[in-house]
Design a protein around this motif. Structure first.
Motif, PDB file in Angstrom:
ATOM      1  N   ALA A 104      -0.715  -0.809  -9.753  1.00  0.00           N
ATOM      2  CA  ALA A 104       0.250  -1.152 -10.789  1.00  0.00           C
ATOM      3  C   ALA A 104       0.867  -2.492 -10.413  1.00  0.00           C
ATOM      4  CB  ALA A 104       1.334  -0.086 -10.902  1.00  0.00           C
ATOM      5  N   PHE A 105       1.180  -3.282 -11.433  1.00  0.00           N
ATOM      6  CA  PHE A 105       1.702  -4.631 -11.243  1.00  0.00           C
ATOM      7  C   PHE A 105       3.063  -4.745 -11.921  1.00  0.00           C
ATOM      8  CE2 PHE A 105      -2.850  -4.689 -11.142  1.00  0.00           C
ATOM      9  CZ  PHE A 105      -3.150  -5.504 -10.073  1.00  0.00           C
ATOM     10  N   PHE A 106       3.995  -5.442 -11.265  1.00  0.00           N
ATOM     11  CA  PHE A 106       5.366  -5.571 -11.740  1.00  0.00           C
ATOM     12  C   PHE A 106       5.796  -7.027 -11.758  1.00  0.00           C
ATOM     13  CE2 PHE A 106       4.848  -1.517  -9.707  1.00  0.00           C
ATOM     14  CZ  PHE A 106       5.439  -0.638 -10.600  1.00  0.00           C
ATOM     15  N   SER A 107       6.680  -7.342 -12.707  1.00  0.00           N
ATOM     16  CA  SER A 107       7.229  -8.687 -12.803  1.00  0.00           C
ATOM     17  C   SER A 107       8.745  -8.619 -12.705  1.00  0.00           C
ATOM     18  CB  SER A 107       6.832  -9.323 -14.136  1.00  0.00           C
ATOM     19  OG  SER A 107       7.452 -10.586 -14.273  1.00  0.00           O
ATOM     20  N   ALA A 108       9.311  -9.611 -12.010  1.00  0.00           N
ATOM     21  CA  ALA A 108      10.763  -9.767 -11.960  1.00  0.00           C
ATOM     22  C   ALA A 108      11.221 -10.675 -13.097  1.00  0.00           C
ATOM     23  CB  ALA A 108      11.188 -10.337 -10.612  1.00  0.00           C
ATOM     24  N   GLY A 109      10.266 -11.198 -13.891  1.00  0.00           N
ATOM     25  CA  GLY A 109      10.617 -11.993 -15.053  1.00  0.00           C
ATOM     26  C   GLY A 109      10.071 -13.404 -15.072  1.00  0.00           C
ATOM     27  N   THR A 110       9.712 -13.948 -13.925  1.00  0.00           N
ATOM     28  CA  THR A 110       9.235 -15.328 -13.871  1.00  0.00           C
ATOM     29  C   THR A 110       7.718 -15.418 -13.950  1.00  0.00           C
ATOM     30  OG1 THR A 110      11.126 -15.868 -12.490  1.00  0.00           O
ATOM     31  CG2 THR A 110       9.355 -17.467 -12.540  1.00  0.00           C
ATOM     32  N   ASN A 111       7.043 -14.616 -13.171  1.00  0.00           N
ATOM     33  CA  ASN A 111       5.582 -14.647 -13.095  1.00  0.00           C
ATOM     34  C   ASN A 111       4.985 -13.468 -13.859  1.00  0.00           C
ATOM     35  OD1 ASN A 111       5.583 -16.847 -11.163  1.00  0.00           O
ATOM     36  ND2 ASN A 111       6.298 -15.348  -9.690  1.00  0.00           N
ATOM     37  N   HIS A 112       3.680 -13.558 -14.150  1.00  0.00           N
ATOM     38  CA  HIS A 112       3.023 -12.407 -14.772  1.00  0.00           C
ATOM     39  C   HIS A 112       3.252 -11.179 -13.923  1.00  0.00           C
ATOM     40  CE1 HIS A 112      -0.264  -9.479 -15.205  1.00  0.00           C
ATOM     41  NE2 HIS A 112      -0.027  -9.669 -16.490  1.00  0.00           N
ATOM     42  N   HIS A 113       3.018 -11.312 -12.606  1.00  0.00           N
ATOM     43  CA  HIS A 113       3.381 -10.234 -11.689  1.00  0.00           C
ATOM     44  C   HIS A 113       3.806 -10.821 -10.356  1.00  0.00           C
ATOM     45  CE1 HIS A 113      -0.921 -10.635 -10.578  1.00  0.00           C
ATOM     46  NE2 HIS A 113      -0.538 -10.198  -9.404  1.00  0.00           N
ATOM     47  N   ASP A 114       4.825 -10.211  -9.795  1.00  0.00           N
ATOM     48  CA  ASP A 114       5.356 -10.609  -8.496  1.00  0.00           C
ATOM     49  C   ASP A 114       5.011  -9.590  -7.424  1.00  0.00           C
ATOM     50  OD1 ASP A 114       7.161 -12.927  -9.343  1.00  0.00           O
ATOM     51  OD2 ASP A 114       7.862 -11.324 -10.649  1.00  0.00           O
ATOM     52  N   LEU A 115       4.814  -8.353  -7.859  1.00  0.00           N
ATOM     53  CA  LEU A 115       4.589  -7.246  -6.937  1.00  0.00           C
ATOM     54  C   LEU A 115       3.464  -6.373  -7.464  1.00  0.00           C
ATOM     55  CD1 LEU A 115       5.595  -5.304  -4.591  1.00  0.00           C
ATOM     56  CD2 LEU A 115       6.972  -4.195  -6.356  1.00  0.00           C
ATOM     57  N   ALA A 116       2.586  -5.968  -6.573  1.00  0.00           N
ATOM     58  CA  ALA A 116       1.551  -4.989  -6.907  1.00  0.00           C
ATOM     59  C   ALA A 116       1.633  -3.856  -5.900  1.00  0.00           C
ATOM     60  CB  ALA A 116       0.160  -5.624  -6.857  1.00  0.00           C
ATOM     61  N   VAL A 117       1.372  -2.640  -6.368  1.00  0.00           N
ATOM     62  CA  VAL A 117       1.273  -1.507  -5.459  1.00  0.00           C
ATOM     63  C   VAL A 117      -0.135  -0.944  -5.567  1.00  0.00           C
ATOM     64  CG1 VAL A 117       3.709  -0.911  -5.343  1.00  0.00           C
ATOM     65  CG2 VAL A 117       2.328   0.073  -7.135  1.00  0.00           C
ATOM     66  N   LEU A 118      -0.720  -0.665  -4.431  1.00  0.00           N
ATOM     67  CA  LEU A 118      -2.082  -0.166  -4.317  1.00  0.00           C
ATOM     68  C   LEU A 118      -2.036   1.220  -3.699  1.00  0.00           C
ATOM     69  CD1 LEU A 118      -5.204  -0.428  -4.213  1.00  0.00           C
ATOM     70  CD2 LEU A 118      -4.907  -1.601  -2.027  1.00  0.00           C
ATOM     71  N   LYS A 173       0.857  -1.183   0.000  1.00  0.00           N
ATOM     72  CA  LYS A 173       0.000   0.000   0.000  1.00  0.00           C
ATOM     73  C   LYS A 173       0.891   1.230   0.000  1.00  0.00           C
ATOM     74  CE  LYS A 173      -3.536  -2.434   2.596  1.00  0.00           C
ATOM     75  NZ  LYS A 173      -4.218  -2.531   3.884  1.00  0.00           N
ATOM     76  N   VAL A 174       0.588   2.170  -0.902  1.00  0.00           N
ATOM     77  CA  VAL A 174       1.410   3.378  -1.046  1.00  0.00           C
ATOM     78  C   VAL A 174       0.498   4.601  -1.075  1.00  0.00           C
ATOM     79  CG1 VAL A 174       3.229   2.139  -2.277  1.00  0.00           C
ATOM     80  CG2 VAL A 174       1.431   3.282  -3.581  1.00  0.00           C
ATOM     81  N   ARG A 175       1.069   5.757  -0.845  1.00  0.00           N
ATOM     82  CA  ARG A 175       0.301   6.996  -0.942  1.00  0.00           C
ATOM     83  C   ARG A 175       0.291   7.537  -2.364  1.00  0.00           C
ATOM     84  NH1 ARG A 175       2.671   8.967   4.499  1.00  0.00           N
ATOM     85  NH2 ARG A 175       0.965   8.426   5.888  1.00  0.00           N
ATOM     86  N   ASP A 176       1.424   7.411  -3.071  1.00  0.00           N
ATOM     87  CA  ASP A 176       1.595   8.028  -4.383  1.00  0.00           C
ATOM     88  C   ASP A 176       1.953   6.950  -5.406  1.00  0.00           C
ATOM     89  OD1 ASP A 176       2.749   9.307  -6.665  1.00  0.00           O
ATOM     90  OD2 ASP A 176       3.267  11.050  -5.448  1.00  0.00           O
ATOM     91  N   LEU A 177       1.012   6.611  -6.275  1.00  0.00           N
ATOM     92  CA  LEU A 177       1.217   5.537  -7.238  1.00  0.00           C
ATOM     93  C   LEU A 177       2.382   5.829  -8.180  1.00  0.00           C
ATOM     94  CD1 LEU A 177       0.236   2.815  -8.363  1.00  0.00           C
ATOM     95  CD2 LEU A 177      -1.201   4.117  -9.935  1.00  0.00           C
ATOM     96  N   GLU A 178       2.430   7.021  -8.746  1.00  0.00           N
ATOM     97  CA  GLU A 178       3.477   7.325  -9.728  1.00  0.00           C
ATOM     98  C   GLU A 178       4.871   7.317  -9.107  1.00  0.00           C
ATOM     99  OE1 GLU A 178       2.938   7.101 -12.893  1.00  0.00           O
ATOM    100  OE2 GLU A 178       0.826   6.827 -12.436  1.00  0.00           O
ATOM    101  N   ARG A 179       4.980   7.766  -7.884  1.00  0.00           N
ATOM    102  CA  ARG A 179       6.277   7.731  -7.195  1.00  0.00           C
ATOM    103  C   ARG A 179       6.705   6.284  -6.957  1.00  0.00           C
ATOM    104  NH1 ARG A 179       7.732  10.127  -1.244  1.00  0.00           N
ATOM    105  NH2 ARG A 179       9.959   9.786  -1.395  1.00  0.00           N
ATOM    106  N   ALA A 180       5.764   5.442  -6.553  1.00  0.00           N
ATOM    107  CA  ALA A 180       6.072   4.031  -6.331  1.00  0.00           C
ATOM    108  C   ALA A 180       6.445   3.344  -7.646  1.00  0.00           C
ATOM    109  CB  ALA A 180       4.881   3.323  -5.676  1.00  0.00           C
ATOM    110  N   VAL A 181       5.704   3.643  -8.718  1.00  0.00           N
ATOM    111  CA  VAL A 181       6.005   3.054 -10.028  1.00  0.00           C
ATOM    112  C   VAL A 181       7.425   3.424 -10.451  1.00  0.00           C
ATOM    113  CG1 VAL A 181       5.465   3.183 -12.496  1.00  0.00           C
ATOM    114  CG2 VAL A 181       3.631   2.835 -10.831  1.00  0.00           C
TER     115      VAL A 181
END
Length: 66
Positions: free
Chosen positions: A42-56, A14-22
């Protein structure tokens, strides 16, 4: 010096500022942004999975974490 992330478990932060976290997870840690949802996630991948990290984004008035 760049940091190279090799893998991450499924994590939602959970973040306050989406663009800063992205910018941090994409540009500093080098994760690939793979998707966005509703302008607040926003969802991020380290390369193995579709996404490994999400920020809300909770917004600038979100309470601090305990």
């Amino acid at each position: 010096m760049a940091i190279s992330v090799r893998g991450v478990g499924h994590v939602v932060l959970k973040v306050r500022d989406l663009e800063r976290a992205v910018a941090f997870y994409r540009d500093v840690l080098g994760l690939k942004e793979v998707a966005r949802h509703g302008g607040h996630m926003a969802f991020f991948s380290a390369g193995t999975n579709h996404h490994d990290l999400a920020v809300l984004a909770l917004g600038p008035d979100a309470r601090p974490a305990p």
